[in-house]
Design an enzyme around this catalytic site. Structure first.
Site, PDB file in Angstrom:
ATOM      1  N   PHE A  21       1.190  -1.425   0.029  1.00 11.89           N
ATOM      2  CA  PHE A  21      -0.421  -0.027   0.026  1.00 11.89           C
ATOM      3  C   PHE A  21       1.073   0.949  -0.109  1.00 11.89           C
ATOM      4  O   PHE A  21       1.134   1.982  -0.632  1.00 11.89           O
ATOM      5  CB  PHE A  21      -1.087   0.111   1.489  1.00 11.89           C
ATOM      6  CG  PHE A  21      -1.601   1.600   2.006  1.00 11.89           C
ATOM      7  CD1 PHE A  21      -2.416   2.240   1.229  1.00 11.89           C
ATOM      8  CD2 PHE A  21      -1.411   1.574   2.890  1.00 11.89           C
ATOM      9  CE1 PHE A  21      -2.783   3.534   1.144  1.00 11.89           C
ATOM     10  CE2 PHE A  21      -2.193   2.891   3.429  1.00 11.89           C
ATOM     11  CZ  PHE A  21      -3.038   3.767   2.530  1.00 11.89           C
ATOM     12  N   LEU A  43       5.293  -9.780  -1.972  1.00 11.70           N
ATOM     13  CA  LEU A  43       4.874  -9.963  -2.677  1.00 11.70           C
ATOM     14  C   LEU A  43       3.073 -11.244  -1.407  1.00 11.70           C
ATOM     15  O   LEU A  43       2.460 -11.495  -2.128  1.00 11.70           O
ATOM     16  CB  LEU A  43       3.950 -10.813  -4.020  1.00 11.70           C
ATOM     17  CG  LEU A  43       4.868 -10.279  -4.343  1.00 11.70           C
ATOM     18  CD1 LEU A  43       4.784 -10.513  -6.110  1.00 11.70           C
ATOM     19  CD2 LEU A  43       4.991  -8.686  -5.097  1.00 11.70           C
ATOM     20  N   GLY A  46       1.097  -7.161  -1.004  1.00 10.99           N
ATOM     21  CA  GLY A  46       1.432  -5.836  -2.149  1.00 10.99           C
ATOM     22  C   GLY A  46       1.057  -7.462  -3.465  1.00 10.99           C
ATOM     23  O   GLY A  46       0.823  -8.493  -3.510  1.00 10.99           O
ATOM     24  N   TYR A 150       2.975  -6.969  17.531  1.00  9.70           N
ATOM     25  CA  TYR A 150       3.557  -6.027  16.160  1.00  9.70           C
ATOM     26  C   TYR A 150       4.648  -4.953  16.953  1.00  9.70           C
ATOM     27  O   TYR A 150       5.437  -4.661  16.357  1.00  9.70           O
ATOM     28  CB  TYR A 150       2.162  -6.111  15.723  1.00  9.70           C
ATOM     29  CG  TYR A 150       2.561  -4.669  14.935  1.00  9.70           C
ATOM     30  CD1 TYR A 150       3.275  -4.816  13.846  1.00  9.70           C
ATOM     31  CD2 TYR A 150       2.357  -3.457  15.348  1.00  9.70           C
ATOM     32  CE1 TYR A 150       3.210  -3.986  12.208  1.00  9.70           C
ATOM     33  CE2 TYR A 150       2.196  -2.433  14.273  1.00  9.70           C
ATOM     34  CZ  TYR A 150       2.942  -2.272  12.650  1.00  9.70           C
ATOM     35  OH  TYR A 150       2.610  -1.836  11.905  1.00  9.70           O
ATOM     36  N   VAL A 191      -8.225  -0.219   9.598  1.00 11.71           N
ATOM     37  CA  VAL A 191     -10.217   0.270   9.408  1.00 11.71           C
ATOM     38  C   VAL A 191     -10.603   0.807   7.801  1.00 11.71           C
ATOM     39  O   VAL A 191     -12.149   1.199   8.043  1.00 11.71           O
ATOM     40  CB  VAL A 191     -10.471   0.775  10.395  1.00 11.71           C
ATOM     41  CG1 VAL A 191     -10.013   3.156  10.963  1.00 11.71           C
ATOM     42  CG2 VAL A 191     -12.374   1.197  10.941  1.00 11.71           C
ATOM     43  N   ILE A 207     -17.928  -2.633  13.836  1.00 17.27           N
ATOM     44  CA  ILE A 207     -17.164  -1.977  14.981  1.00 17.27           C
ATOM     45  C   ILE A 207     -16.392  -2.447  15.993  1.00 17.27           C
ATOM     46  O   ILE A 207     -17.133  -3.199  16.631  1.00 17.27           O
ATOM     47  CB  ILE A 207     -17.556  -0.550  15.597  1.00 17.27           C
ATOM     48  CG1 ILE A 207     -17.839   0.511  13.924  1.00 17.27           C
ATOM     49  CG2 ILE A 207     -17.154   0.254  16.299  1.00 17.27           C
ATOM     50  CD1 ILE A 207     -18.140   1.691  14.635  1.00 17.27           C
TER      51      ILE A 207
HETATM   52  N1  LIG Z   1      -0.483   1.222   7.178  1.00 18.12           N
HETATM   53  C1  LIG Z   1      -0.361   2.056   7.587  1.00 18.12           C
HETATM   54  O1  LIG Z   1      -1.389   2.914   8.359  1.00 18.12           O
HETATM   55  C2  LIG Z   1       0.556   1.454   8.685  1.00 18.12           C
HETATM   56  C3  LIG Z   1       0.995   2.653  10.328  1.00 18.12           C
HETATM   57  C4  LIG Z   1       2.586   2.313  11.303  1.00 18.12           C
HETATM   58  C5  LIG Z   1       3.372   1.511  10.084  1.00 18.12           C
HETATM   59  N2  LIG Z   1       3.439   1.213   8.903  1.00 18.12           N
HETATM   60  C6  LIG Z   1       4.434   0.382   8.023  1.00 18.12           C
HETATM   61  O2  LIG Z   1       4.561   0.549   6.950  1.00 18.12           O
HETATM   62  C7  LIG Z   1       5.066  -0.553   5.899  1.00 18.12           C
HETATM   63  C8  LIG Z   1       4.656  -0.547   4.996  1.00 18.12           C
HETATM   64  O3  LIG Z   1       3.132  -0.746   5.850  1.00 18.12           O
HETATM   65  P1  LIG Z   1       1.916  -0.668   4.907  1.00 18.12           P
HETATM   66  O4  LIG Z   1       0.698  -0.681   4.888  1.00 18.12           O
HETATM   67  O5  LIG Z   1       2.228  -0.170   2.931  1.00 18.12           O
HETATM   68  O6  LIG Z   1       1.297  -2.108   3.956  1.00 18.12           O
HETATM   69  P2  LIG Z   1       2.027  -3.861   3.179  1.00 18.12           P
HETATM   70  O7  LIG Z   1       1.442  -5.200   3.681  1.00 18.12           O
HETATM   71  O8  LIG Z   1       0.587  -2.747   1.750  1.00 18.12           O
HETATM   72  O9  LIG Z   1       2.591  -3.385   2.445  1.00 18.12           O
HETATM   73  C9  LIG Z   1       4.391  -4.303   3.059  1.00 18.12           C
HETATM   74  C10 LIG Z   1       4.652  -5.188   1.824  1.00 18.12           C
HETATM   75  O10 LIG Z   1       5.755  -5.919   2.494  1.00 18.12           O
HETATM   76  C11 LIG Z   1       5.029  -6.629   1.885  1.00 18.12           C
HETATM   77  N3  LIG Z   1       5.973  -8.140   2.663  1.00 18.12           N
HETATM   78  C12 LIG Z   1       5.937  -9.060   3.748  1.00 18.12           C
HETATM   79  N4  LIG Z   1       6.982  -9.581   4.495  1.00 18.12           N
HETATM   80  C13 LIG Z   1       7.519  -9.429   3.180  1.00 18.12           C
HETATM   81  C14 LIG Z   1       9.190 -10.406   4.233  1.00 18.12           C
HETATM   82  N5  LIG Z   1       8.931 -10.612   4.470  1.00 18.12           N
HETATM   83  N6  LIG Z   1       9.566  -9.855   2.743  1.00 18.12           N
HETATM   84  C15 LIG Z   1       9.620  -9.336   1.763  1.00 18.12           C
HETATM   85  N7  LIG Z   1       8.298  -8.470   1.741  1.00 18.12           N
HETATM   86  C16 LIG Z   1       7.280  -8.949   2.396  1.00 18.12           C
HETATM   87  C17 LIG Z   1       4.587  -7.439   1.621  1.00 18.12           C
HETATM   88  O11 LIG Z   1       4.165  -7.757   0.412  1.00 18.12           O
HETATM   89  C18 LIG Z   1       3.520  -5.924   1.061  1.00 18.12           C
HETATM   90  O12 LIG Z   1       4.202  -5.824  -0.369  1.00 18.12           O
HETATM   91  C19 LIG Z   1       4.605  -1.904   6.439  1.00 18.12           C
HETATM   92  O13 LIG Z   1       6.297  -1.630   7.641  1.00 18.12           O
HETATM   93  C20 LIG Z   1       4.345  -1.216   8.431  1.00 18.12           C
HETATM   94  O14 LIG Z   1       4.316  -1.499   9.707  1.00 18.12           O
HETATM   95  C21 LIG Z   1       1.990   0.827   8.359  1.00 18.12           C
END
Ligand SMILES: NC(=O)c1ccc[n+]([C@@H]2O[C@H](COP(=O)([O-])OP(=O)(O)OC[C@H]3O[C@@H](n4cnc5c(N)ncnc54)[C@H](O)[C@@H]3O)[C@@H](O)[C@H]2O)c1
Length: 317
Positions: A21, A43, A46, A150, A191, A207
C-alpha cells in the site's frame, strides 16, 4: 529544515515492501524520477500489478533471505524499509512469525546496509503500537510499552536502527506512521480499507468496542511527502520521528464521514462487536519533530482524503 543537498535517481533507491500500500503510493509520489528504482517484496500482501507502468524493477524475495537482500541492495544508496508483517491481531495469534519478519528481517537489511555502504536507511515504524495505551498526544519522548507483539517488533526494529547508527555509523531514520489510509489499500486490515471493502460488497460494518476509540488518520500522500523529505534532509540519525496529523478522530466520527462520502442511501448497517486484545483506546500524535526536521505539514482534510480513497475503491473491479 536543513537540506543535505543529496540528490538521487531511481538506481539509488531500494524500497522493501514496495509493492504494498504505502510502497506503491511512495513510488508514485517520487515521479517523475530518472531511471528505475528497485523493489524487494515477497508479494505476501502486495501485488505485482500495482507496479505496472511504474519505473520499478520488482525482485520477488523475502527480506529474511540474506543472499536476495544482498543482490537487491547492490549499487543502491538509500534503503526505504517498508516490508513488514503489519497485522496487530495476527501478531497476537503468532508472535514468532511477526518477530521473524519484523525483527530478523530488519536486522538482515541493516547488516546488508552496512556492508553495501548505504548512505541512508529509512525504517517504517509505528507510534501508537509502540507506546501502548497512554494519554495522547503520543510523542517521541514517551517511554515504550507495546501492548501487541507487532508493537514490540517495531520497537525492536527502532532499537536496531539506533544501534546501527551508534555502532556502525549507518544513517538510520525511524519514521513512526500513524493510521495511514488512501488508494492502493485494498488488501489492508486497517479500518478505512476494511470499511470501504465492506461498503463495496454491501456488507454490514463491524466496529470493535463502542466506536469511541480514536485514531490519527493520515492520508498516504501526506505521509509520502514526509518520507521523500527524509531522503534529502539532515536530521538527527538513530532517532524516531512521529508522523500523523495531530488530530484525533473516533471510529464513530470516521463512519459518519464515510457515510457522507458514499451517500446515505448506499451505506450499510453498522454493528458493534467486543473490543479486540492488544488495541489501544485513544491515539493521536504530536508532530513537532516532524515539522522541525522534515518541514512536515499534512494538508489533506480527512473528508477529502476519504473522497479520494473512495474514488479509487470504486474504480477497482
Ligand atoms: N498502513 C499503516 O497505517 C501503517 C502504520 C504504521 C506503520 N506502518 C508500516 O509501514 C510499512 C508499510 O505498510 P503498508 O501499510 O504498506 O503494508 P503492506 O502490507 O501493504 O505492505 C508491506 C509489503 O511488505 C511485503 N512483505 C511482507 N513480508 C515480507 C517479507 N518477509 N519479505 C519481503 N516482503 C515482505 C508485503 O508483500 C507488502 O507488499 C510497514 O512496515 C508497516 O508496519 C504502516
Amino acid at each position: 529544515m536543513k537540506q543535505s543537498g543529496f540528490e538521487f535517481e531511481g538506481k539509488d533507491l531500494l524500497i522493501t515492501g514496495g509493492a504494498g500500500f504505502i510502497g506503491v503510493n511512495l513510488i508514485r509520489s517520487l515521479l517523475p524520477i530518472k531511471g528505475v528504482l528497485r523493489v524487494l517484496d515477497n508479494l505476501s500482501a502486495g501485488k505485482a500489478q500495482d507496479l505496472d507502468n511504474l519505473p520499478a524493477e520488482l525482485i520477488v524475495a523475502d527480506i529474511r533471505d540474506r543472499q536476495a537482500v544482498d543482490e537487491a541492495m547492490a549499487g543502491a544508496k538509500i534503503v526505504i524499509h517498508l516490508a513488514a508483517h503489519t497485522g496487530v491481531a495476527d501478531s497476537v495469534a503468532d508472535p514468532h512469525m511477526d518477530m521473524s519478519i519484523n525483527v530478523q528481517g530488519t536486522l538482515n537489511l541493516l547488516e546488508a546496509a552496512v556492508s553495501h555502504k548505504i548512505e541512508r536507511f529509512i525504517f517504517a515504524s509505528t507510534g501508537g503500537a509502540i507506546v501502548g495505551d497512554v494519554d495522547p498526544p503520543v510523542h517521541e519522548e514517551m517511554s515504550p510499552h507495546p501492548v501487541s507483539p507487532y508493537g514490540a517488533s517495531k520497537l525492536a526494529g527502532e532499537g536496531y536502527c539506533s544501534a546501527f547508527w551508534g555502532s556502525y555509523g549507518l544513517k538510520t531514520i525511524s519514521l513512526r506512521f500513524s493510521n495511514v489510509y488512501g488508494p492502493y489499500s485494498y488488501h489492508k486490515g486497517s479500518v478505512v480499507a476494511k470499511f470501504f471493502r465492506q461498503i463495496q460488497a454491501g456488507e454490514q460494518l463491524s466496529i470493535y468496542g463502542d466506536g469511541e476509540q480514536t485514531r490519527d488518520f493520515l492520508f498516504v500522500k501526506d505521509l509520502c511527502q514526509a518520507i521523500a523529505a527524509a531522503i534529502q534532509v539532515e536530521i538527527p540519525y538513530g532517532q524516531p520521528i512521529q508522523l500523523g496529523t495531530g488530530r484525533e478522530t473516533s471510529v464513530n466520527k470516521l463512519v459518519d464521514l464515510m457515510r457522507q462520502t458514499v451517500g446515505r442511501e448506499n451505506f450499510p448497517p453498522v454493528t458493534y462487536l467486543p473490543t479486540r486484545p492488544g488495541e489501544v483506546q485513544r491515539n493521536f500524535v504530536a508532530i513537532s519533530r516532524a515539522r522541525k526536521y522534515l518541514n512536515f505539514s499534512p494538508q489533506t482534510k480527512l473528508i477529502d482524503g476519504l473522497k479520494q480513497t473512495c474514488e479509487w475503491f470504486q474504480k477497482i473491479p
